[in-house]
Enzyme design. Sequence first.
Site, PDB file in Angstrom:
ATOM      1  N   SER A   1      16.837   1.427  18.292  1.00  0.00           N
ATOM      2  CA  SER A   1      16.373   2.783  17.993  1.00  0.00           C
ATOM      3  C   SER A   1      15.232   3.108  18.949  1.00  0.00           C
ATOM      4  O   SER A   1      14.537   2.193  19.417  1.00  0.00           O
ATOM      5  CB  SER A   1      15.850   2.853  16.555  1.00  0.00           C
ATOM      6  OG  SER A   1      15.115   4.049  16.346  1.00  0.00           O
TER       7      SER A   1
ATOM      8  N   TYR B   1      10.559  -1.121   9.907  1.00  0.00           N
ATOM      9  CA  TYR B   1      11.679  -0.639  10.742  1.00  0.00           C
ATOM     10  C   TYR B   1      11.255  -0.619  12.207  1.00  0.00           C
ATOM     11  O   TYR B   1      11.977  -1.100  13.083  1.00  0.00           O
ATOM     12  CB  TYR B   1      12.084   0.755  10.266  1.00  0.00           C
ATOM     13  CG  TYR B   1      13.294   1.336  10.969  1.00  0.00           C
ATOM     14  CD1 TYR B   1      14.580   0.989  10.569  1.00  0.00           C
ATOM     15  CD2 TYR B   1      13.157   2.241  12.021  1.00  0.00           C
ATOM     16  CE1 TYR B   1      15.700   1.530  11.198  1.00  0.00           C
ATOM     17  CE2 TYR B   1      14.256   2.784  12.653  1.00  0.00           C
ATOM     18  CZ  TYR B   1      15.534   2.433  12.246  1.00  0.00           C
ATOM     19  OH  TYR B   1      16.636   2.973  12.877  1.00  0.00           O
TER      20      TYR B   1
HETATM   21  N1  LIG Z   1      21.102   8.041  12.496  1.00  0.00           N
HETATM   22  C1  LIG Z   1      20.122   7.968  13.404  1.00  0.00           C
HETATM   23  O1  LIG Z   1      19.498   8.967  13.743  1.00  0.00           O
HETATM   24  C2  LIG Z   1      19.761   6.645  14.032  1.00  0.00           C
HETATM   25  C3  LIG Z   1      18.848   6.640  15.081  1.00  0.00           C
HETATM   26  C4  LIG Z   1      18.504   5.442  15.671  1.00  0.00           C
HETATM   27  C5  LIG Z   1      19.083   4.262  15.249  1.00  0.00           C
HETATM   28  N2  LIG Z   1      19.963   4.282  14.217  1.00  0.00           N
HETATM   29  C6  LIG Z   1      20.537   2.996  13.803  1.00  0.00           C
HETATM   30  O2  LIG Z   1      21.941   3.114  13.748  1.00  0.00           O
HETATM   31  C7  LIG Z   1      22.449   2.249  12.756  1.00  0.00           C
HETATM   32  C8  LIG Z   1      23.336   3.039  11.783  1.00  0.00           C
HETATM   33  O3  LIG Z   1      22.547   4.022  11.161  1.00  0.00           O
HETATM   34  P1  LIG Z   1      23.182   5.258  10.337  1.00  0.00           P
HETATM   35  O4  LIG Z   1      22.319   6.408  10.566  1.00  0.00           O
HETATM   36  O5  LIG Z   1      24.618   5.345  10.628  1.00  0.00           O
HETATM   37  O6  LIG Z   1      22.906   4.763   8.848  1.00  0.00           O
HETATM   38  P2  LIG Z   1      23.825   4.776   7.535  1.00  0.00           P
HETATM   39  O7  LIG Z   1      24.781   5.913   7.547  1.00  0.00           O
HETATM   40  O8  LIG Z   1      22.896   4.597   6.412  1.00  0.00           O
HETATM   41  O9  LIG Z   1      24.698   3.456   7.703  1.00  0.00           O
HETATM   42  C9  LIG Z   1      24.155   2.183   7.583  1.00  0.00           C
HETATM   43  C10 LIG Z   1      25.289   1.185   7.493  1.00  0.00           C
HETATM   44  O10 LIG Z   1      24.709  -0.131   7.405  1.00  0.00           O
HETATM   45  C11 LIG Z   1      25.368  -0.822   6.365  1.00  0.00           C
HETATM   46  N3  LIG Z   1      24.477  -1.815   5.782  1.00  0.00           N
HETATM   47  C12 LIG Z   1      23.257  -1.648   5.228  1.00  0.00           C
HETATM   48  N4  LIG Z   1      22.789  -2.812   4.781  1.00  0.00           N
HETATM   49  C13 LIG Z   1      23.750  -3.754   5.063  1.00  0.00           C
HETATM   50  C14 LIG Z   1      23.871  -5.136   4.844  1.00  0.00           C
HETATM   51  N5  LIG Z   1      22.917  -5.844   4.214  1.00  0.00           N
HETATM   52  N6  LIG Z   1      24.984  -5.767   5.276  1.00  0.00           N
HETATM   53  C15 LIG Z   1      25.964  -5.090   5.898  1.00  0.00           C
HETATM   54  N7  LIG Z   1      25.921  -3.772   6.126  1.00  0.00           N
HETATM   55  C16 LIG Z   1      24.815  -3.120   5.721  1.00  0.00           C
HETATM   56  C17 LIG Z   1      25.798   0.237   5.353  1.00  0.00           C
HETATM   57  O11 LIG Z   1      26.973  -0.188   4.658  1.00  0.00           O
HETATM   58  P3  LIG Z   1      27.010  -0.802   3.173  1.00  0.00           P
HETATM   59  O12 LIG Z   1      25.925  -0.123   2.378  1.00  0.00           O
HETATM   60  O13 LIG Z   1      28.398  -0.493   2.707  1.00  0.00           O
HETATM   61  O14 LIG Z   1      26.789  -2.271   3.357  1.00  0.00           O
HETATM   62  C18 LIG Z   1      26.171   1.390   6.284  1.00  0.00           C
HETATM   63  O15 LIG Z   1      27.517   1.285   6.683  1.00  0.00           O
HETATM   64  C19 LIG Z   1      21.242   1.585  12.087  1.00  0.00           C
HETATM   65  O16 LIG Z   1      21.008   0.326  12.665  1.00  0.00           O
HETATM   66  C20 LIG Z   1      20.120   2.547  12.414  1.00  0.00           C
HETATM   67  O17 LIG Z   1      18.875   1.915  12.411  1.00  0.00           O
HETATM   68  C21 LIG Z   1      20.324   5.443  13.583  1.00  0.00           C
END
Ligand SMILES: NC(=O)c1ccc[n+]([C@@H]2O[C@H](COP(=O)([O-])OP(=O)(O)OC[C@H]3O[C@@H](n4cnc5c(N)ncnc54)[C@H](OP(=O)(O)O)[C@@H]3O)[C@@H](O)[C@H]2O)c1
Length: 255
Positions: free
Chosen positions: A146, A159
Site C-alpha cells: 500500500s 497497518y
Molecule cells: N482498497 C484499497 O484502496 C487498497 C489500497 C491499498 C492497498 N490495499 C490492499 O489490498 C488488499 C485487498 O484490499 P481490499 O480493499 O480488496 O479489502 P477487502 O475487500 O476487505 O478484502 C480483503 C480480503 O482479505 C481476506 N482476508 C482477511 N483476513 C484474512 C485472513 N486471515 N486469511 C485469509 N484471507 C483474509 C478477506 O476474505 P475473508 O474475510 O473471506 O477471509 C477478503 O477477501 C489488502 O492487502 C489491502 O491492504 C487496498
Amino acid sequence: MSKIFDLTGKVALVTGASSGLGLHFARTLSANGAAVAVTARRRDRLESLVNEIQAAGGKAAAIAMDVTAGDSVRAGYAEAEAALGPIDVVVNNAGISIVKPALEMPEATWDEVVNTNLRGAWLVAQTAAQHMTAARRAGRIINIASILGLRTIGQVAPYNAAKAGLLHLTRALAMEWARHGIQVNAISPGYIETEMNDAFWQTPAGQRLIERVPQRRLGKPAHLDGALLLLASDAGTFMTGANIVVDGGHTVNSL
Ligand SMILES: NC(=O)c1ccc[n+]([C@@H]2O[C@H](COP(=O)([O-])OP(=O)(O)OC[C@H]3O[C@@H](n4cnc5c(N)ncnc54)[C@H](OP(=O)(O)O)[C@@H]3O)[C@@H](O)[C@H]2O)c1
C-alpha cells in the site's frame, strides 16, 4: 507484443479473493489465461467466483485458507496444487485495516493487523517458495502492499507498519530467492474504490483525501491490472525486489 502478458498454461493462487481487489485480481488472471486457486476464509463467497470463472471458460478452484494460521496456509496450498497443478504465480493480497488511535490500540488489534498483512504474506510466500524449490520450478510472488507502507496516515499504525514491513520483506525475499528463479515484487496501490469503502468517499473527509491525489480521482481495481500482469507474466522476467506504485500520483504530493 501483447503475448508477453499471456498467462495461458500458468497456475495462480490469490489470497483474500472473496472480495475487493483479490476478487478482481482472480478475474484478471483468469481472463489472461491462468488457472486460478481463489483462497480466503469465506469459502462460500469463493464458490460463486469459481462458478463465474468456469462459466466464462476458465479454470478455478475455491480453497479455504486463513493466512494467519500456518497449518491452514500449508494445507490450502497443497489442496490448490492437487486441484490445479504446480503454482507459478502467488498474489499475496489478503489484508485488513482497523482504525484506532495509537494510544488506545489494544494489543490484540496490533496482532490481528500485523498477523494478516505481514506474517500472513510471509507464511504464504515461504510455503510457495518451499513448493517451488522442491519442484525445481521458477515462480512469481506478488505482494499487495500500500502507499501507506511508504507514507503514513493517523489511526492505522499497525497497518502502516505492516505494509512498510511487507515492502522490505519483498526486497529481502527477492534477494534470497533469485538463485531459485523466484521473483518477488510488490504493488503499492493508492486509494482504490471498492464496494467496501464506497460510502466513505462521499463524506467530507473522503473528498478531502481525493483532493490530495494529483489526478483528483480514486483508482479503480482495473487500474492495477497492468502492474499485476507485468509482474505475473514474461513481460516482467527481469524484475525482482521492485515496488510498483499505482496511486494517481498521491505519493509525489508531499501535502
Ligand atoms: N482498497 C484499497 O484502496 C487498497 C489500497 C491499498 C492497498 N490495499 C490492499 O489490498 C488488499 C485487498 O484490499 P481490499 O480493499 O480488496 O479489502 P477487502 O475487500 O476487505 O478484502 C480483503 C480480503 O482479505 C481476506 N482476508 C482477511 N483476513 C484474512 C485472513 N486471515 N486469511 C485469509 N484471507 C483474509 C478477506 O476474505 P475473508 O474475510 O473471506 O477471509 C477478503 O477477501 C489488502 O492487502 C489491502 O491492504 C487496498
